[in-house]
Design a protein around this motif. Structure first.
Motif, mmCIF file in Angstrom:
data_model
loop_
_atom_site.group_PDB
_atom_site.id
_atom_site.type_symbol
_atom_site.label_atom_id
_atom_site.label_comp_id
_atom_site.label_asym_id
_atom_site.label_seq_id
_atom_site.Cartn_x
_atom_site.Cartn_y
_atom_site.Cartn_z
ATOM 1 N N GLY A 19 13.507 18.475 -76.899
ATOM 2 C CA GLY A 19 13.344 17.050 -76.660
ATOM 3 C C GLY A 19 12.072 16.515 -77.307
ATOM 4 O O GLY A 19 11.371 17.209 -78.032
ATOM 5 N N GLY A 20 11.749 15.273 -77.009
ATOM 6 C CA GLY A 20 10.612 14.643 -77.656
ATOM 7 C C GLY A 20 9.271 15.224 -77.284
ATOM 8 O O GLY A 20 8.326 15.162 -78.070
ATOM 9 N N GLY A 21 9.155 15.820 -76.089
ATOM 10 C CA GLY A 21 7.854 16.313 -75.651
ATOM 11 C C GLY A 21 7.741 17.817 -75.558
ATOM 12 O O GLY A 21 6.728 18.326 -75.091
ATOM 13 N N ASN A 22 8.769 18.549 -76.025
ATOM 14 C CA ASN A 22 8.765 20.011 -75.893
ATOM 15 C C ASN A 22 8.423 20.409 -74.457
ATOM 16 O O ASN A 22 7.550 21.246 -74.213
ATOM 17 C CB ASN A 22 7.785 20.640 -76.882
ATOM 18 N N THR A 23 9.114 19.790 -73.514
ATOM 19 C CA THR A 23 8.765 19.925 -72.115
ATOM 20 C C THR A 23 9.315 21.203 -71.493
ATOM 21 O O THR A 23 10.207 21.860 -72.032
ATOM 22 C CB THR A 23 9.274 18.716 -71.320
ATOM 23 N N LEU A 24 8.777 21.504 -70.311
ATOM 24 C CA LEU A 24 9.193 22.664 -69.546
ATOM 25 C C LEU A 24 10.165 22.220 -68.459
ATOM 26 O O LEU A 24 9.841 21.398 -67.610
ATOM 27 C CB LEU A 24 7.971 23.330 -68.906
ATOM 28 N N ASP A 25 11.368 22.759 -68.525
ATOM 29 C CA ASP A 25 12.362 22.531 -67.485
ATOM 30 C C ASP A 25 13.058 23.854 -67.218
ATOM 31 O O ASP A 25 12.623 24.909 -67.701
ATOM 32 C CB ASP A 25 13.343 21.422 -67.888
ATOM 33 N N THR A 26 14.110 23.844 -66.429
ATOM 34 C CA THR A 26 14.785 25.100 -66.102
ATOM 35 C C THR A 26 15.274 25.814 -67.358
ATOM 36 O O THR A 26 15.163 27.031 -67.473
ATOM 37 C CB THR A 26 15.958 24.853 -65.144
ATOM 38 N N ILE A 53 3.723 17.675 -81.029
ATOM 39 C CA ILE A 53 3.379 18.081 -79.668
ATOM 40 C C ILE A 53 3.581 19.586 -79.521
ATOM 41 O O ILE A 53 4.608 20.123 -79.940
ATOM 42 C CB ILE A 53 4.238 17.332 -78.637
ATOM 43 N N PHE A 54 2.587 20.239 -78.921
ATOM 44 C CA PHE A 54 2.757 21.647 -78.553
ATOM 45 C C PHE A 54 3.663 21.725 -77.326
ATOM 46 O O PHE A 54 4.752 22.294 -77.376
ATOM 47 C CB PHE A 54 1.393 22.281 -78.276
ATOM 48 N N CYS A 55 3.218 21.138 -76.234
ATOM 49 C CA CYS A 55 4.040 21.062 -75.025
ATOM 50 C C CYS A 55 3.439 20.011 -74.116
ATOM 51 O O CYS A 55 2.249 20.084 -73.776
ATOM 52 C CB CYS A 55 4.101 22.419 -74.321
ATOM 53 N N ALA A 56 4.245 19.047 -73.711
ATOM 54 C CA ALA A 56 3.768 17.950 -72.857
ATOM 55 C C ALA A 56 3.875 18.275 -71.380
ATOM 56 O O ALA A 56 3.713 17.393 -70.535
ATOM 57 C CB ALA A 56 4.550 16.675 -73.165
ATOM 58 N N ASN A 97 -0.142 22.715 -82.373
ATOM 59 C CA ASN A 97 0.201 21.740 -83.407
ATOM 60 C C ASN A 97 0.069 20.304 -82.931
ATOM 61 O O ASN A 97 0.177 19.369 -83.719
ATOM 62 C CB ASN A 97 1.641 21.968 -83.877
ATOM 63 N N GLY A 98 -0.167 20.117 -81.635
ATOM 64 C CA GLY A 98 -0.292 18.784 -81.049
ATOM 65 C C GLY A 98 -0.685 18.902 -79.593
ATOM 66 O O GLY A 98 -1.181 19.947 -79.151
ATOM 67 N N HIS A 99 -0.450 17.846 -78.841
ATOM 68 C CA HIS A 99 -0.911 17.793 -77.459
ATOM 69 C C HIS A 99 -0.415 18.982 -76.632
ATOM 70 O O HIS A 99 0.749 19.373 -76.711
ATOM 71 C CB HIS A 99 -0.432 16.511 -76.789
ATOM 72 N N ALA A 100 -1.330 19.538 -75.823
ATOM 73 C CA ALA A 100 -1.004 20.563 -74.823
ATOM 74 C C ALA A 100 -1.447 20.008 -73.484
ATOM 75 O O ALA A 100 -2.624 20.076 -73.120
ATOM 76 C CB ALA A 100 -1.721 21.871 -75.145
#
Length: 246
Positions: A19-26, A53-56, A97-100
């Motif tokens: 997704g857009g933020g490389n987020t953490l979900d299940t 983004i690295f991971c939002a 590479n971007g926001h953590a």
């Protein structure tokens, strides 16, 4: 797949592409554990993100949409994913590479070395009223020390560039276009160290933190889950999603 694995000679490059933020979900938490299992024969691992983004951090949209039942499923998977990185026996290098941010900052802290290319680093969960799972706090404590924990966790601030380096949130900085190449170079150097002595030394360093997690997780995790599932927390998450993420 939310986490992809590529080989770079005898190194493994894991890329968060979710997704857009490389987020953490299940899904991404499960995939991260599986990809690390697949990379167990690599000399070292590089963990990076996609785009800017690295991971939002945690996917708050899924928290808002899934409510309490989703929280109950997600939180143990989040801790398992963080611990899979934290306990991986071979070197793990983060190419930022971007926001953590939030859980993304904890994910970076779980690595052995952090190369900052762009973006900011910060632990922001409390801004939306979500406490930290014990595993996340112990990862931060191991990497940054107890003294820094209040400033990292209670202020919700984020830092980039020289300030992030000065606070020890990253080990070195590279040009954004060079961050992956530099992280691969560091991973290659660390991967040349003898595997068993490296793994043993890493385990020795992190043993007190693993022990605290093992001793207290069974009692602390239900409290964290209860607070994440509270009407107040879920309302705050929904409000944040509506104001910021939609």
């Amino acid at each position: 797949m939310p986490i992809t694995l590529d080989s770079h000679r005898d190194l493994a490059v894991l890329r968060i592409d979710h997704g857009g933020g490389n987020t953490l979900d299940t899904d991404s938490c499960r995939e991260l554990v599986l990809r690390l299992e697949e990379a167990e024969q690599a000399r070292a691992v590089v963990l990076t993100g996609t785009g800017g983004i690295f991971c939002a951090g945690v996917d708050l949209k899924r928290i808002a949409g899934g409510g309490a039942p989703y929280v109950a499923e997600f939180l143990p998977l989040l801790s398992d994913a963080l611990l899979a990185v934290f306990g991986f026996p071979r070197p793990v290098v983060a190419a930022l590479n971007g926001h953590a941010i939030a859980g993304g900052a904890v994910l970076a802290a779980a690595c052995d070395h952090r190369v900052l290319g762009a973006g900011t680093i910060g632990v922001t969960e409390l801004l939306v009223g979500l406490p930290f799972p014990l595993a996340a706090l112990e990862v931060l404590r191991c990497t940054y020390g107890t003294t820094q924990l209040p400033a990292l966790t209670c202020t919700g601030e984020t830092w980039g560039g020289a300030e992030a380096l000065g606070r020890g949130l990253a080990d070195e900085q590279a040009r954004p276009e060079d961050v992956l190449e530099r992280a691969i170079a560091v991973a290659s150097r660390l991967g040349e160290l003898p595997a068993e002595p490296f793994a043993h030394t890493k385990a020795q360093i992190r043993q007190p933190f693993h022990e605290r997690i093992a001793e207290y997780r069974h009692s602390d995790d239900p409290q964290v889950e209860r607070m994440w599932q509270s009407a107040e927390a879920l309302a705050a998450v929904k409000s944040y999603v509506d104001r910021v993420l939609r």
